[in-house]
Design a protein around this motif. Structure first.
Motif, mmCIF file in Angstrom:
data_model
loop_
_atom_site.group_PDB
_atom_site.id
_atom_site.type_symbol
_atom_site.label_atom_id
_atom_site.label_comp_id
_atom_site.label_asym_id
_atom_site.label_seq_id
_atom_site.Cartn_x
_atom_site.Cartn_y
_atom_site.Cartn_z
ATOM 1 N N GLY A 19 0.793 -1.227 0.000
ATOM 2 C CA GLY A 19 0.000 0.000 0.000
ATOM 3 C C GLY A 19 0.822 1.273 0.000
ATOM 4 N N ASP A 20 2.148 1.183 0.212
ATOM 5 C CA ASP A 20 3.004 2.363 0.204
ATOM 6 C C ASP A 20 3.481 2.659 -1.211
ATOM 7 O OD1 ASP A 20 2.844 2.715 2.959
ATOM 8 O OD2 ASP A 20 4.492 1.315 3.326
ATOM 9 N N VAL A 21 3.848 3.926 -1.455
ATOM 10 C CA VAL A 21 4.440 4.315 -2.735
ATOM 11 C C VAL A 21 5.951 4.082 -2.633
ATOM 12 C CG1 VAL A 21 4.757 6.182 -4.398
ATOM 13 C CG2 VAL A 21 2.638 6.033 -3.057
ATOM 14 N N GLU A 22 6.510 3.329 -3.559
ATOM 15 C CA GLU A 22 7.933 3.003 -3.531
ATOM 16 C C GLU A 22 8.747 4.086 -4.229
ATOM 17 O OE1 GLU A 22 8.283 -0.743 -5.437
ATOM 18 O OE2 GLU A 22 7.565 -1.901 -3.708
ATOM 19 N N CYS A 23 9.974 4.238 -3.776
ATOM 20 C CA CYS A 23 10.921 5.155 -4.415
ATOM 21 C C CYS A 23 11.398 4.518 -5.722
ATOM 22 C CB CYS A 23 12.103 5.436 -3.489
ATOM 23 S SG CYS A 23 13.403 6.424 -4.259
#
Length: 550
Positions: free
Chosen positions: A93-97
């Motif tokens: 659910g997180d936005v990855e770098c």
């Protein structure tokens, strides 16, 4: 490290402070974050701290905090040298770098220029290098492609008001050439103002509805108390009535028993004397029988004189014996009283029941201005299954026009077969308002119960000529109101726009002429027993149902 990170984070973007500024209450934020907050509060003119909610007037001047700036820079350098804790790595659910290799860190910002997302470490060049100065950073997002034009692969920065969509600059000279276009920022500002107005209207509507809810709850409580008092009062009265009837019943039983006892006692006294007389007569009869067989003439003559005298000289009172003596006349009288009481009870209970079903209500204040009426606007559509063959429906079944040519409607039990009438699909049972625009020489605006007859030429099928419907008949010179075949002349001229206000529960139906002002044409005060369906009578004309904004 954790303590330093928390103390140097912006409570708005939850990231390290960027260009830290302080406000009068002592809390610090990123310059852009707190500016954005204050910009949203410009309309009210009262500004508040997002953390402690302290308010300020006028808008606080934002001064850069150099000490915090140095601390943030030192923290960034320390974080570059140290391995990040586990909670900095991207999870579900997180936005990855997009720049991290191996295990990726959480992205803190997305760049609309690079179309990529970056963690705090890989974001530093955007803050430090002049090459990235014009790049726009936004909150980390996985939906960057939605901000890119699918035709030109350029950033969506323009809004086309003609087509109501976001486009890129190349679209303005291509597909959207000649259209009314503005920058997304300008359109956002305009839409933001509209949003604020709508938000304010929504808040006002919420407050109004909350007041209505409170009033309705109070009315319900009052109704419950009134109903309970009525139940207790009726229970007391009926109990007294039942006790009174029981007393009368007991008195009647006592009277019947007393009369029975007196009559039985008198009959038993006479019965005893009669039985004594019969016994004496039988004794004498035996002696007379014996005397008749005596051979001694002297004894016969001597005894004859005494035996021929009737025993006793007492005269018994007359007593007539009725083999079917009874209290049937009493039974008949009681039955007659029962019938009379039942008849009285039925009549009175019918009166009481009608009062119960028409509970007294306080007349609510009706709206005054057109804006007030429009808050009760309802959406209506015409029902093709009810339309007469000479009526043509159009504009999404919101307009009806009379035609001298029969329409190819299929047979349907709900269709009006003789009068050029049509009903709406929606049955209304609350507080509603709608407007219509009419033209022609023969038009009627009506409401009706669904059970109105559809077949034949009788009054039971015609709007306003029965107890099932109410009709406002309109013409260019005058108008009339019809209900149950009773006509009411309306002296006020009717405009081409008519508004109808219905408060079903209060039993109020009002017709208005709508122009610059709302002019009341006619008002009905009654008790509606079923949902009402708006309808129209059209001959040589048309009627269009308007939307609230028209």
């Amino acid at each position: 490290m954790a303590v330093a990170m928390d103390s140097l984070s912006c409570s708005i973007c939850l990231d390290l402070l960027k260009d830290p500024v302080g406000i009068p209450c002592g809390h610090s934020y990123c310059m852009d974050c707190i500016k954005s907050c204050f910009n949203q509060e410009d309309i009210k003119g009262i500004y508040s701290c997002p953390q402690c909610r302290q308010t300020f007037t006028p808008r606080p001047v934002l001064n850069r905090n150099t000490i915090l700036t140095e601390l943030v820079e030192n923290l960034k350098k320390t974080r570059l040298q140290a391995a990040p804790p586990d909670h900095y790595y991207a999870g579900p659910g997180d936005v990855e770098c997009d720049s991290c290799t191996g295990r990726k860190l959480k992205a803190v910002k997305s760049c609309l220029g690079c179309l990529a997302s970056y963690c705090e470490t890989h974001l530093q060049p955007h803050y430090e290098s002049p090459a990235f100065k014009k790049h726009k950073l936004v909150q980390a997002s996985t939906q960057l492609q939605q901000k890119i034009c699918s035709h030109h692969d350029k950033l969506l920065e323009v809004y086309c008001r003609t087509d109501h969509q976001c486009i890129c600059y190349l679209c303005t000279i291509d597909k959207h050439k000649g259209h009314d276009t503005v920058s997304a920022v300008v359109e956002r500002t305009d839409k933001q103002e509209q949003l604020c107005l709508k938000h304010q209207k929504s808040q006002n509507r919420i407050q109004e509805r909350e007041k209505e809810i409170q009033g309705l709850r109070q009315a319900v409580d009052s109704l419950k108390r009134s109903a309970q008092a009525a139940v207790e009062n009726s229970e007391r009265i009926f109990t007294e009535l039942i006790r009174s009837i029981e007393r009368r019943h007991s008195e009647l039983k006592e009277k019947i028993r007393a009369q029975e006892k007196a009559e039985v006692s008198r009959a038993e006294g006479l019965l005893e004397k009669l039985e004594q007389e019969v016994s004496e007569l039988r004794r004498r009869d035996v002696e007379l029988e014996k005397l008749s067989h005596t051979e001694d003439h002297i004894q016969f003559l001597q005894s004859f004189q005494s035996l021929c005298v009737s025993p006793g000289s007492e005269v018994l009172p007359s007593f007539t014996f009725y083999p079917h003596i009874s209290f049937d006349h009493v039974k008949k009288s009681v039955s007659e009283m029962k019938e009379q009481l039942l008849d009285v009870c039925k009549k009175e209970m019918d009166k009481i029941s009608s009062k119960v079903t028409t509970v007294e209500r306080k007349q609510c204040d009706q709206p005054i201005s057109r804006e007030d009426f429009l808050t009760y606007s309802c959406q209506l559509t015409l029902d093709p299954n009810t339309a007469h063959q000479n009526l043509c429906l159009s504009e999404g079944n919101r307009k009806v026009t009379w035609s001298n040519k029969n329409q190819s409607y299929p047979d349907h039990p709900d269709r009006f077969t003789s009068y050029s009438q049509v009903l709406c699909r929606e049955g209304l049972s609350g507080v509603c308002y709608w407007e219509v625009e009419w033209s022609g020489t023969g038009v009627g605006v009506a409401v009706s119960y669904k059970e109105i007859s559809r077949k034949g030429y009788g009054d039971e099928c015609r709007f306003g000529f029965n107890d099932q419907s109410w009709l406002l008949s309109c013409s260019t010179s005058s108008c009339w109101f019809y209900h149950n075949n009773n006509r009411t002349d309306i002296p006020v001229p009717c405009s081409s726009r008519v508004g109808v206000y219905l408060d079903h529960r209060a039993g109020t139906l009002s017709f208005y002429s709508v122009s610059d002002t709302m002019t009341l044409l006619h008002r009905v005060q009654t008790t509606f027993t079923q949902p009402l369906y708006p309808g129209f009578y059209v001959y040589d004309g048309s009627v269009k149902i308007l939307t609230p904004i028209q």
